[in-house]
Design a protein around this motif. Structure first.
Motif, PDB file in Angstrom:
ATOM      1  N   GLU A  16      46.199  26.529  43.809  1.00  9.05           N
ATOM      2  CA  GLU A  16      46.040  27.774  44.566  1.00  9.05           C
ATOM      3  C   GLU A  16      44.785  28.490  44.092  1.00  9.05           C
ATOM      4  O   GLU A  16      44.571  28.669  42.895  1.00  9.05           O
ATOM      5  N   LEU A  17      43.967  28.893  45.055  1.00  3.95           N
ATOM      6  CA  LEU A  17      42.710  29.580  44.755  1.00  3.95           C
ATOM      7  C   LEU A  17      42.688  30.949  45.423  1.00  3.95           C
ATOM      8  O   LEU A  17      43.234  31.134  46.513  1.00  3.95           O
ATOM      9  N   ASN A  18      42.026  31.877  44.766  1.00  6.56           N
ATOM     10  CA  ASN A  18      41.706  33.170  45.361  1.00  6.56           C
ATOM     11  C   ASN A  18      40.188  33.262  45.384  1.00  6.56           C
ATOM     12  O   ASN A  18      39.547  33.423  44.348  1.00  6.56           O
ATOM     13  N   VAL A  19      39.617  33.139  46.569  1.00  4.20           N
ATOM     14  CA  VAL A  19      38.156  33.173  46.703  1.00  4.20           C
ATOM     15  C   VAL A  19      37.780  34.452  47.454  1.00  4.20           C
ATOM     16  O   VAL A  19      37.996  34.568  48.654  1.00  4.20           O
ATOM     17  N   GLY A  20      37.278  35.412  46.724  1.00  8.94           N
ATOM     18  CA  GLY A  20      36.865  36.667  47.330  1.00  8.94           C
ATOM     19  C   GLY A  20      37.987  37.380  48.071  1.00  8.94           C
ATOM     20  O   GLY A  20      37.739  38.085  49.049  1.00  8.94           O
ATOM     21  N   GLY A  21      39.223  37.218  47.610  1.00 10.54           N
ATOM     22  CA  GLY A  21      40.356  37.875  48.255  1.00 10.54           C
ATOM     23  C   GLY A  21      41.084  37.014  49.259  1.00 10.54           C
ATOM     24  O   GLY A  21      42.169  37.378  49.715  1.00 10.54           O
TER      25      GLY A  21
END
Length: 266
Positions: A16-21
């Motif tokens: 799971e990634l959070n990229v810039g929101g």
């Protein structure tokens, strides 16, 4: 080599990634598909504890969350499709540079030059980019612009105005307070880019829909211009209105409040 393998295995198979929101869920093998890229380095040469995380434990990258979907597509699929009216190629190239996808960056630069000729001739461009990924199942990765993604965008606004006793001479309009956007999230971001305010509905995946975005515009025509440039045309509209008096005196000015929606299609 054994150390690299053990480092990589410390990460879960589904990441799971959070990229810039923006939240993304993908496979570890996708993130490590391009050798020597930044993602490959992060997820093969580091351990989970070395990477920054958000409050929910997702690996965090402070980059453009919308454009990251194209980075993933390039790593994951045999083809990457860009809409015909895609206006973010230079920014996507900057993201490719950051993630150290040199071949993708070089090809995007070439596509940008070719698109100038396409615009001059008035013909839609069609481009192809080959990925440096060496996997036998994905050695033919391409970027193409076969045509814009179809979809609907609904623009809504609430307005109010006051009508005095002399209706013909005294109509006081108030500016549009807020212009709302209802559509698939990826489509809204493609069309409106940085003019889109996402504060009321953050952390939504690009394949979901929202009715809570609004625009940083004061004039409807600004939104209409962006939609026209992106190949949309209006297919429907509707409006409702209510009237109230400023006081109980029927002779007082009437306050009208209206809500109007315009439906655009491509």
């Amino acid at each position: 080599m054994a150390q690299n393998s053990s480092q990589s295995s410390a990460f879960p198979e589904i990441v799971e990634l959070n990229v810039g929101g923006q939240v993304y869920v993908t496979r570890l093998e996708t993130l490590t598909a391009a050798p020597n890229s930044l993602l490959w380095t992060k997820f093969t040469q580091s351990s989970p504890g070395d990477l920054p995380k958000d409050s929910k434990g997702r690996f965090f990258f402070d980059r453009d969350g919308f454009l990251f979907r194209y980075i993933l597509d390039y790593l994951r699929d045999s083809e990457l499709f860009l809409p015909e009216f895609f206006k973010e190629r230079k920014r996507l190239q900057k993201e490719a540079d950051f993630f150290q996808l040199s071949e993708l960056s070089r090809r995007l630069a070439a596509v940008s030059k070719d698109s100038l000729y396409a615009e001059d001739s008035g013909e839609p461009e069609e481009t192809e980019i080959t990925s440096p990924v060496t996997s036998s199942s994905s050695s033919d990765r391409t970027v193409r612009s076969p045509g814009a993604n179809a979809g609907f965008i609904t623009i809504g606004y609430r307005g109010s105005y006051t009508i005095g006793r002399d209706i013909q001479a005294d109509v006081k309009f108030r500016r549009v307070a807020r212009i709302t956007v209802c559509s698939k999230i990826s489509l809204a971001k493609e069309v409106f880019g940085e003019t889109l305010n996402e504060s009321r509905d953050p952390d939504r995946p690009p394949d979901k829909y929202t009715a809570r975005y609004y625009l940083k515009y004061n004039f409807l025509e600004q939104a209409f211009d962006r939609l026209a440039e992106a190949g949309f045309h209006m297919v429907a509209c509707n409006s409702t209105g209510t009237c109230s008096y400023g006081s109980n005196d029927p002779g007082e000015d009437k306050m009208w409040t209206s809500y109007t929606e315009y439906v655009f299609c491509r």
